[in-house]
Design a protein around this motif. Structure first.
Motif, mmCIF file in Angstrom:
data_model
loop_
_atom_site.group_PDB
_atom_site.id
_atom_site.type_symbol
_atom_site.label_atom_id
_atom_site.label_comp_id
_atom_site.label_asym_id
_atom_site.label_seq_id
_atom_site.Cartn_x
_atom_site.Cartn_y
_atom_site.Cartn_z
ATOM 1 N N PRO A 134 -1.971 -9.339 -1.821
ATOM 2 C CA PRO A 134 -0.751 -10.148 -1.838
ATOM 3 C C PRO A 134 -0.731 -11.245 -2.900
ATOM 4 N N ASP A 135 -1.893 -11.795 -3.241
ATOM 5 C CA ASP A 135 -1.919 -12.897 -4.195
ATOM 6 C C ASP A 135 -2.162 -12.442 -5.637
ATOM 7 N N GLU A 136 -2.170 -11.126 -5.864
ATOM 8 C CA GLU A 136 -2.385 -10.611 -7.218
ATOM 9 C C GLU A 136 -1.058 -10.362 -7.919
ATOM 10 N N GLU A 137 -1.064 -10.572 -9.225
ATOM 11 C CA GLU A 137 0.135 -10.334 -10.012
ATOM 12 C C GLU A 137 0.143 -8.906 -10.555
ATOM 13 N N GLY A 138 1.320 -8.443 -10.937
ATOM 14 C CA GLY A 138 1.409 -7.121 -11.543
ATOM 15 C C GLY A 138 1.965 -6.084 -10.584
ATOM 16 N N VAL A 139 1.949 -4.837 -11.027
ATOM 17 C CA VAL A 139 2.464 -3.722 -10.238
ATOM 18 C C VAL A 139 1.295 -2.849 -9.812
ATOM 19 N N GLY A 140 1.218 -2.563 -8.537
ATOM 20 C CA GLY A 140 0.114 -1.765 -8.017
ATOM 21 C C GLY A 140 0.280 -0.289 -8.305
ATOM 22 N N PRO A 141 -0.741 0.514 -7.980
ATOM 23 C CA PRO A 141 -0.699 1.951 -8.268
ATOM 24 C C PRO A 141 0.251 2.735 -7.376
ATOM 25 N N TYR A 142 0.724 2.114 -6.283
ATOM 26 C CA TYR A 142 1.585 2.828 -5.346
ATOM 27 C C TYR A 142 2.998 2.243 -5.311
ATOM 28 N N SER A 143 3.343 1.452 -6.331
ATOM 29 C CA SER A 143 4.670 0.859 -6.391
ATOM 30 C C SER A 143 5.225 1.000 -7.805
ATOM 31 N N GLY A 144 6.517 0.735 -7.954
ATOM 32 C CA GLY A 144 7.137 0.829 -9.262
ATOM 33 C C GLY A 144 7.085 2.233 -9.847
ATOM 34 N N VAL A 145 7.187 2.302 -11.152
ATOM 35 C CA VAL A 145 7.162 3.597 -11.846
ATOM 36 C C VAL A 145 5.819 4.296 -11.635
ATOM 37 N N ALA A 146 4.733 3.517 -11.565
ATOM 38 C CA ALA A 146 3.414 4.117 -11.337
ATOM 39 C C ALA A 146 3.393 4.893 -10.027
#
Length: 242
Positions: A147-159
């Protein structure tokens, strides 16, 4: 991989291709910097080449051992011109031997979330190239963002869209179901296709042959819909019933 005209050190290149560690071991001992030298025009090191063969396992073992002995673990994950590091190569060719070895030297698993210049992590590449065993292993080893990390994870967004659509297109329906059960919202994410980005549900709708009933979506789709979280009348999260 490069052809001979684009290789800066033919002897090392051929040794990496042919799993012939003995032919270059003295060379590396006399000049250790050659172990991590970029030997192709696109910036590949000997480790990229050896991992990419999915057969030069002894060469990989010895090379990794010597690089680590020099305290240069970070060099195991240097990207080439396109941002592909050896773990990306392992995912592309389904090299389980190298995948496990590389992650042994990356205990916090951070390298599993590194993207190449096309935005792909090793997960997406394993799915894209149809390497099921490697994909399943990387799914277990690739942490989502905290939760406190920035960016897009591997299971969200276009990734996430790429991961699930490529897994389905590869025919790995059991793996896709596991992903969807853990990350239900992933079915709504669009992939990175430039012509016509699609979601998992749209891909499934185009593949009626994938379902036992032969109908579009069928039981497979019903199961997916049953996992999708929706808001009930009380405003709390529930799962739809189909």
């Amino acid at each position: 991989m490069a052809d001979d005209d684009h290789v800066k050190d033919i002897a090392i290149y051929k040794a990496a291709l042919g799993d012939k560690w003995a032919s270059v071991s003295k060379l590396f001992k006399d000049n250790p910097s050659l172990m991590t030298k970029r030997i192709t025009q696109v910036g590949e090191m000997p480790l990229h080449i050896a991992v990419g063969t999915n057969s030069s396992h002894s060469f990989v073992d010895e090379l990794v051992k010597d690089i680590v002995a020099r305290g240069e673990n970070h060099m195991l994950f240097k990207g080439n011109k396109y941002g592909n590091n050896p773990l990306h190569f392992a995912a592309m060719v389904g090299n389980m031997h190298a995948t496990k070895l590389l992650l042994k030297h990356n205990p916090d698993k951070t390298q599993t979330r590194v993207r190449n210049k096309d935005g792909n992590m090793p997960l997406q590449l394993a799915a894209w190239h149809g390497n099921k065993e490697t994909l399943e292993f990387l799914l277990k080893e690739t942490p989502d963002l905290l939760p406190d990390e920035e960016g897009v994870g591997p299971y969200s967004g276009v990734a996430g869209g790429d991961l699930i659509t490529r897994t389905i297109m590869a025919g790995f329906y059991d793996v896709a179901l596991d992903i969807i059960e853990k990350h239900p919202d992933i079915v709504f994410l669009k992939d990175s296709s430039k012509k016509s980005p699609k979601t998992a549900l749209e891909i499934l709708a185009q593949k009626p042959e994938s379902f036992a009933s032969g109908r579009r979506l069928g039981l497979w789709g019903s199961f997916i819909y049953s996992l999708i979280p929706v808001k009930n009348d009380e405003g709390t999260t529930d799962h739809s019933k189909v």
